[in-house]
Structure formats: structure tokens, C-alpha cells
Design a protein around this motif. Structure first.
Motif, short mmCIF file in Angstrom:
data_model
loop_
_atom_site.label_atom_id
_atom_site.label_comp_id
_atom_site.label_asym_id
_atom_site.label_seq_id
_atom_site.Cartn_x
_atom_site.Cartn_y
_atom_site.Cartn_z
N TYR A 1 -45.27 -15.66 2.66
CA TYR A 1 -45.79 -14.33 2.34
C TYR A 1 -46.50 -14.32 0.99
CZ TYR A 1 -41.23 -14.00 0.03
OH TYR A 1 -40.14 -14.23 -0.71
N ASP B 1 -35.05 -16.11 -3.35
CA ASP B 1 -35.09 -15.34 -2.09
C ASP B 1 -34.80 -16.28 -0.93
OD1 ASP B 1 -35.52 -13.43 -0.12
OD2 ASP B 1 -37.70 -13.78 -0.09
N ASP C 1 -33.14 -16.10 1.87
CA ASP C 1 -33.28 -15.70 3.28
C ASP C 1 -34.73 -15.33 3.62
OD1 ASP C 1 -33.58 -13.31 1.97
OD2 ASP C 1 -31.97 -12.26 3.03
N ARG C 2 -35.64 -15.53 2.67
CA ARG C 2 -37.06 -15.24 2.88
C ARG C 2 -37.32 -13.83 3.44
NH1 ARG C 2 -41.00 -20.12 3.07
NH2 ARG C 2 -39.84 -21.43 1.62
N SER C 3 -36.53 -12.90 2.92
CA SER C 3 -36.70 -11.51 3.35
C SER C 3 -37.92 -10.89 2.67
CB SER C 3 -35.45 -10.70 2.98
OG SER C 3 -35.31 -10.67 1.57
N ARG D 1 -34.06 -3.35 -4.51
CA ARG D 1 -34.66 -4.68 -4.42
C ARG D 1 -36.09 -4.66 -4.95
NH1 ARG D 1 -34.04 -6.83 1.49
NH2 ARG D 1 -35.26 -4.96 1.89
#
Lengths: 244, 244
Positions: free
Chosen positions: A62, A83, A85-87, A126
């Protein structure tokens, strides 16, 4: 957009650009001890920081969509590292990890203050890539100020260095105020109080942020501003407490 | 007397007297959500607390000279217990001990805020008997409010209970402000945020103290006040909570 999102703009918490110290010094002197800086339009200066690297950063999925164009790969890498969990969003603990690896250890209450000031309007708990990049750029500027004014190279900032550093970015904070502020960092050892980088940033964003809020109500630079009660409380409370 | 001693009076940090809740409730309603209490003259009410016990307290040597006449023996005993060297003054760690035995554990940052607000004008790092008695009385009043508004008897105060408790003492704090304030106590667990007594006191003295400062500049109760920049900064910074 919440009331607080409307009145708090993250770009207000960067120091003035370190590349223009002389003009800020002069401005500080013109306004004497009751002054505050009349030029905070560092948004364009901040943009130039984003332009130093190439976008992307090792094919991070991203990177292109989430980060502002031209964000340094270091910033993207730092975000990616925490990050897991690559959320595409990081919470306060992940931000603390990122800052503590980029700088020295950041106290969780400083992290929370920064989270609040730079928060995503859609998710106050967040930060996304855009907010993280803005925060990182702001911290880079504060770091420059910190290193420039740590004149004895102690790695810490004392009261006089803090006063000069603030003066250097155009903030002529009353010395009685600085004394009270710095006394909050007394560790009870009896030694001279000195600030780590995270405490310096905390002092800086609080003083600069409150000054900004004051200036928004004093557009003619008269040195006096009027507030209604709700405005006053809404403006001040976010800077005050952070539990840990 | 310092600038800060002149603008901060410790008596401002007690809540309104718990013995007169109905009249304060009515006043809160009259002023609607932007109101703040028009009666803070609780000094006399505070004095009555001192009158509940006999002076002295087991022949403690400086009890008669240092404490206000009629100070409860419990207060003197509590001071005596932590002032082991009988210097007649206690520091922040000793105050933390005294409060933690009188109530539940007090966080050092709350202790430091209280130290600052109740400080002896001649020694900002220690409290004497007079300041300790005033602080103890103030906390007793906040305790009464806390227990009265903990309606579900959870031993903690949630957002709605906090709002009602503040309303009960005449403070109609904007709910957006309360939400930001209480969010500072989020432990990240995802559970509903609830305040221990020490956090409740911290919120209370900050909100009441800032409201007092605002009122001093809005003598006609217009709901609007003007500040000059130094005044504004000097007023707000002391309420910032200390590092630990």
C-alpha cells in the motif's frame, strides 16, 4: 469530522523550518517576551521533506496508495516494520515501537499526545500512512532543532537550551512558564533537569500547539484573544493529561 | 510571592461542598451546558472540616503551631506517619504514602499535580501542615462526590457518572471535552474506561481549576473571557500533568 478534528490540525505541531532560523530569531526579538511567531506556514516546507526519497519502498503493497507521493523509503520501512498484520494502520503501541527504533525510547504518554494530534479523522485510535508520514516529518524537524540547541552536546536539553530552542523557532515563552513546564520532568534526584528527545518534543508540541490555538483567536496579532468557555476548555484539555 | 502563587489559590481545587448538592444541581441546570458555577466560596465550608476534631493529636510536637486550629487528629496522624524526620514538611513521595494509606494508591503524577496546586509559597517541593490539612480537606470533599456519583457501586466512575458528578458541583463541561479527557485514561484493553479515585481527582481539579481561572477573567459571567498570551500560557501549563 469531529469538533476536535476541526480545531486540531496536525500540521500545527511541527516546529518552524530549521532552515530559516535567523528570520525566526529576528521575529522573536521584535515581539519581545510576550511575542509568538507570526509565520507558521510551514506546510510547504514540510512537503519538501516528502520529496527526498522515492515512493514505494521495496514493493510495499500500500506504499503507493497510502503514503503521500515521494515519501522516503525509510518512513515506509519504519511503518511496515511495526504494521505486522499489514492492516495499513498502526496503534499506539506500534507507533511507540516505530519511534523508539527511529529515535530513542518514546514514553507512551508522549506517543499518546502525538497520536491525538496527528490522528486520522476516521479512526482516533490508529494512524494510517498519511498521518504517520506527517508525524515522522514533524519529528525530523524537531530533531534538527534538538541537536542544534544541545550546545554542550550532552544529548539532553536543559532549561536555557530549551528557551533558546523555542526562541529559535519564534516562540518567546515566558520564563516562569518554562520553569513550571520543565519542573514536571524533575526526577527527584536533585540533579539539574534535562530533557530527553521525547520530553523535548512533548514540551515543544504543547507550547507550539497552545500558541497556535491562541493565534487562531488573535488574528490581528494584538497579543490578546477572547474565548468562550467551551472553546477554551476544548482547546486546552487535549494537551493536559495522558495516563500510563 | 511568585507569579504562580498569586494566580493559583489552593482553595480553588476543592469541589463545592457536598452538603449542599441540591442548590448546586439547580445552578448547573440554570446555566445549561455552557455554564460554570457562580458560587465557589467554599472557603468557609472547608473551615468547618477543620472543626470536627480536637487539635494536637497525641501530643505531636508541632501539631499546635503548624496545623490550623481544630484540625482532625486523623489528619495530623497521617502527616506524622510519613514525616519520619519530624522536619514539619513532606515531599512528594511522603505525600504519596500518606494519600495511598488514606485512600487507594495515588499515582505519582496526580500527587505532583496536587503538590503544585497546594504548594507552600516558600518551598515548592514540600508541603507543610497547613497545606497538607487544606489538601486533605479538599480530597475528603472529592471523596464524598466520588462515592455519591458511583451509582452502580463499581468503585469506579465512568463517563456518565463523571458528567453527573461534575454537573452536581455546578460544572457543565461540554461532553466532547469530557470524552477527550476520559480517553486519556484508556488502558488499551477495549473495556469501558473507568476512573479510580486518583484519576477522578485529577480530572476534577483540572476541570475545576481551569474553570476558576476562566471565571477570574469573566467576572460578569458573560461566558466569554479575554487573555493576553502570557496570562493564557501561565494559566494552562501548570495543569499539564507531570512525567514519571
Amino acid at each position: 469530522m469531529s469538533f476536535f478534528s476541526k480545531i486540531f490540525h496536525s500540521s500545527s505541531y511541527a516546529p518552524s523550518a530549521p532552515s530559516l532560523p535567523e528570520s525566526y530569531d529576528q521575529r522573536g526579538q521584535t515581539y519581545s517576551t510576550t511575542s509568538y511567531p507570526s509565520n507558521y506556514s510551514h506546510q510547504q516546507q514540510q512537503q519538501s521533506y516528502y520529496g527526498q526519497g522515492t515512493s514505494g519502498g521495496g514493493g510495499y503493497s500500500y506504499g503507493h496508495s497510502g503514503f503521500p507521493p515521494g515519501t522516503s523509503p525509510d518512513v515506509i520501512r519504519s511503518f511496515e516494520m511495526v504494521d505486522r498484520d499489514r492492516s495499513g494502520f498502526i496503534d499506539e503501541n506500534e507507533l511507540q515501537q516505530a519511534l523508539s527504533s527511529g529515535y530513542q525510547r518514546f514514553h507512551i504518554k508522549t506517543v499518546r499526545l502525538l497520536m491525538f494530534l496527528f490522528k486520522n479523522p476516521h479512526d482516533s485510535l490508529r494512524l494510517g500512512p498519511k498521518e504517520f508520514a506527517a508525524l515522522w516529518s514533524c519529528l525530523g524537524q524537531w530533531r534538527g532543532i534538538y541537536e542544534r540547541y544541545d550546545r554542550d552536546r550532552s544529548g539532553k536539553i536543559d532549561l536555557l537550551e530549551l528557551r533558546d530552542a523555542l526562541y529559535g523557532i519564534g516562540l518567546a515563552t515566558p520564563s516562569s512558564v518554562l520553569q513550571v513546564l520543565i519542573s514536571k520532568y524533575d526526577d527527584g534526584s536533585g540533579r539539574k533537569i534535562e530533557l530527553n528527545f521525547d520530553s523535548f518534543v512533548e514540551c515543544g508540541v504543547i507550547l507550539k500547539g497552545l500558541t497556535e490555538k491562541f493565534k487562531e483567536k488573535d488574528k490581528g496579532y494584538t497579543g490578546t484573544a477572547s474565548f468562550d468557555y467551551d472553546e477554551f476548555m476544548s482547546m486546552v484539555i487535549p494537551f493536559l493529561v495522558s495516563h500510563d
